[in-house]
Design an enzyme around this catalytic site. Sequence first.
Site, PDB file in Angstrom:
ATOM      1  N   GLY A 130       0.784  -1.236   0.000  1.00  0.00           N
ATOM      2  CA  GLY A 130       0.000   0.000   0.000  1.00  0.00           C
ATOM      3  C   GLY A 130       0.809   1.275   0.000  1.00  0.00           C
ATOM      4  N   GLU A 175       4.718  -6.129   1.414  1.00  0.00           N
ATOM      5  CA  GLU A 175       4.209  -6.562   0.115  1.00  0.00           C
ATOM      6  C   GLU A 175       3.961  -5.396  -0.839  1.00  0.00           C
ATOM      7  OE1 GLU A 175       1.625 -10.345   1.627  1.00  0.00           O
ATOM      8  OE2 GLU A 175       0.674  -8.388   1.821  1.00  0.00           O
ATOM      9  N   GLY A 199       3.451  -3.502  -4.189  1.00  0.00           N
ATOM     10  CA  GLY A 199       3.138  -3.812  -5.580  1.00  0.00           C
ATOM     11  C   GLY A 199       3.376  -2.552  -6.385  1.00  0.00           C
ATOM     12  N   ARG A 249      -8.406   3.221 -13.745  1.00  0.00           N
ATOM     13  CA  ARG A 249      -8.268   3.808 -12.413  1.00  0.00           C
ATOM     14  C   ARG A 249      -8.881   5.198 -12.296  1.00  0.00           C
ATOM     15  NH1 ARG A 249      -4.100   4.962 -10.247  1.00  0.00           N
ATOM     16  NH2 ARG A 249      -4.737   4.467  -8.126  1.00  0.00           N
ATOM     17  N   TYR A 251     -11.534   5.145  -9.460  1.00  0.00           N
ATOM     18  CA  TYR A 251     -11.108   5.726  -8.177  1.00  0.00           C
ATOM     19  C   TYR A 251     -10.907   7.232  -8.232  1.00  0.00           C
ATOM     20  CZ  TYR A 251      -9.285   0.928  -7.707  1.00  0.00           C
ATOM     21  OH  TYR A 251      -9.117  -0.414  -7.694  1.00  0.00           O
ATOM     22  N   CYS A 265     -17.438   3.998 -25.420  1.00  0.00           N
ATOM     23  CA  CYS A 265     -18.792   4.547 -25.453  1.00  0.00           C
ATOM     24  C   CYS A 265     -19.288   4.827 -24.041  1.00  0.00           C
ATOM     25  CB  CYS A 265     -19.719   3.574 -26.144  1.00  0.00           C
ATOM     26  SG  CYS A 265     -19.140   3.223 -27.792  1.00  0.00           S
TER      27      CYS A 265
HETATM   28  C1  LIG Z   1      -3.001  -5.198  -3.110  1.00  0.00           C
HETATM   29  C2  LIG Z   1      -2.232  -5.788  -2.005  1.00  0.00           C
HETATM   30  C3  LIG Z   1      -0.888  -5.444  -1.838  1.00  0.00           C
HETATM   31  C4  LIG Z   1      -0.194  -4.448  -2.714  1.00  0.00           C
HETATM   32  O1  LIG Z   1      -0.732  -3.168  -2.643  1.00  0.00           O
HETATM   33  P1  LIG Z   1       0.055  -1.943  -3.331  1.00  0.00           P
HETATM   34  O2  LIG Z   1      -0.839  -0.789  -3.094  1.00  0.00           O
HETATM   35  O3  LIG Z   1       0.182  -2.283  -4.782  1.00  0.00           O
HETATM   36  O4  LIG Z   1       1.370  -1.852  -2.656  1.00  0.00           O
HETATM   37  C5  LIG Z   1      -0.190  -6.062  -0.832  1.00  0.00           C
HETATM   38  N1  LIG Z   1      -0.761  -6.982  -0.017  1.00  0.00           N
HETATM   39  C6  LIG Z   1      -2.055  -7.333  -0.157  1.00  0.00           C
HETATM   40  C7  LIG Z   1      -2.621  -8.355   0.759  1.00  0.00           C
HETATM   41  C8  LIG Z   1      -2.834  -6.755  -1.141  1.00  0.00           C
HETATM   42  O5  LIG Z   1      -4.116  -7.116  -1.269  1.00  0.00           O
END
Ligand SMILES: *Cc1c(COP(=O)(O)O)cnc(C)c1O
Length: 463
Positions: free
Chosen positions: A278, A320, A322, A360, A364, A391
Amino acid sequence: MSRSAHPAGPRHADVLPEGHYSAPPADLNALDPKVWAQTVTRTPDGVVTVGGREVTELAEEFGTPAYFLDETDFRARARAWRTAFGHDADVFYAGKAFLSRAVVRWLHEEGLNLDVCSGGELATALSAGMPADRIAFHGNNKSTDEITKAIESGVGRIVLDSFQEIVRVAHIAESLGKRQRVQIRVTVGVEAHTHEFIATAHEDQKFGIALADGQAAEAVRRALALDGLELVGIHSHIGSQIFDMAGFEVAARRVVKLLAEVRDEHGVELPEIDLGGGLGIAYTSEDDPREPHEIAKALSEIVTRECEAARLGTPRISVEPGRAIVGPTAFTLYEVGTIKPLDGLRTYVSVDGGMSDNIRTALYDAEYSVALVSRASDAEPMLARVVGKHCESGDIVVRDAFLPADLAPGDLIAVPATGAYCRSMASNYNHALRPPVVAVRDGEARTIVRRETEEDLLRLDVG
Ligand SMILES: *Cc1c(COP(=O)(O)O)cnc(C)c1O
């Protein structure tokens, strides 16, 4: 806003009232290194390059729209996270942000682990040679088939998301004669967005098991009693596109409190704590993300301090990220089509993609930047809205942005920071053909996910 709980992330701070935009930038040709991938520059003739390749030449070779991913930048970011967390912690790249076999190989080479949350993501990871013990399996509704495949392939951990799943995973593991390493995902009552977070007792969303009312403690009790499970830790993921570390502080404090309760009740110190992902990135020049080493330092200080206070040994931390790894590494290249000036309002600039390659903004209210990249321009700034060809009047890619007033059909424009949750959320709306992902490095460009073709579409349609 109920949709705020989606993992790919809203940006509350970006929901500006209609017609509310910042002043035009001093130089429309400038490329802010905060939002563009590391090797992106503009040549003296005004053409933008990535990995040493000019976008005009890339557009000719690969077509538009297309995502161009700076491999050097991706590897540098992955490595920065790995190095920042050192040997006492693990970094799991969240595959849902963007996953392909090339990406899996880069992660493997750079020493990262991988989160997957579906059978398809697991298959991609395994087929590219990620060792199963470096894969974590997530999801709030894993199927029996997915759980079976995950256990059979030997994934390093399954993150349990409900009481039913505790029993289901234990049962499948036992029937396969295995003992599966698991974590329990808890909801700590922290909803975090961008620059603010809310701490409550309960969270109103579908993921995890609540810490509140002793539910997570009960989940631990049940997991510890089942032979098919080896409970190794507690998992928490509090939101997306977060800049404020205070939400993680509250989450860590609450998770450590649970670890202390588990020790007191069962005499077991669970060895792992996962604080999720996150972490925010810069979509526009206004965003100020933190560096991985600052995040690593902050998180490890928080956990160490809380564990000392609870007289617990410090557990092994995992995170984690991403978006924070892949997000900034790619841009989407579009060709400008129709241009419609609406007097006194703004100019609508239509591109050859849209909500099918970047949902997105519609989903969002996400904010993005945009630049003219096939040439430089000295023209005056023009307030523009970049829209797609679908469309749907909500088919907006960049809500408010300044582009040079001499913009013309055939020009190439690029939207930076589209590496995360764009190709992975792409759709075939209007039977659009999903764009390719092209990795560029040291003067070489190669397709890592090819463009869809009409044959691909028709192959699924069995008539
Ligand atoms: C989506 C998610 C992430 C990654 O979130 P980012 O905003 O991309 O860093 C990490 N852990 C879990 C469990 C998620 O669902």
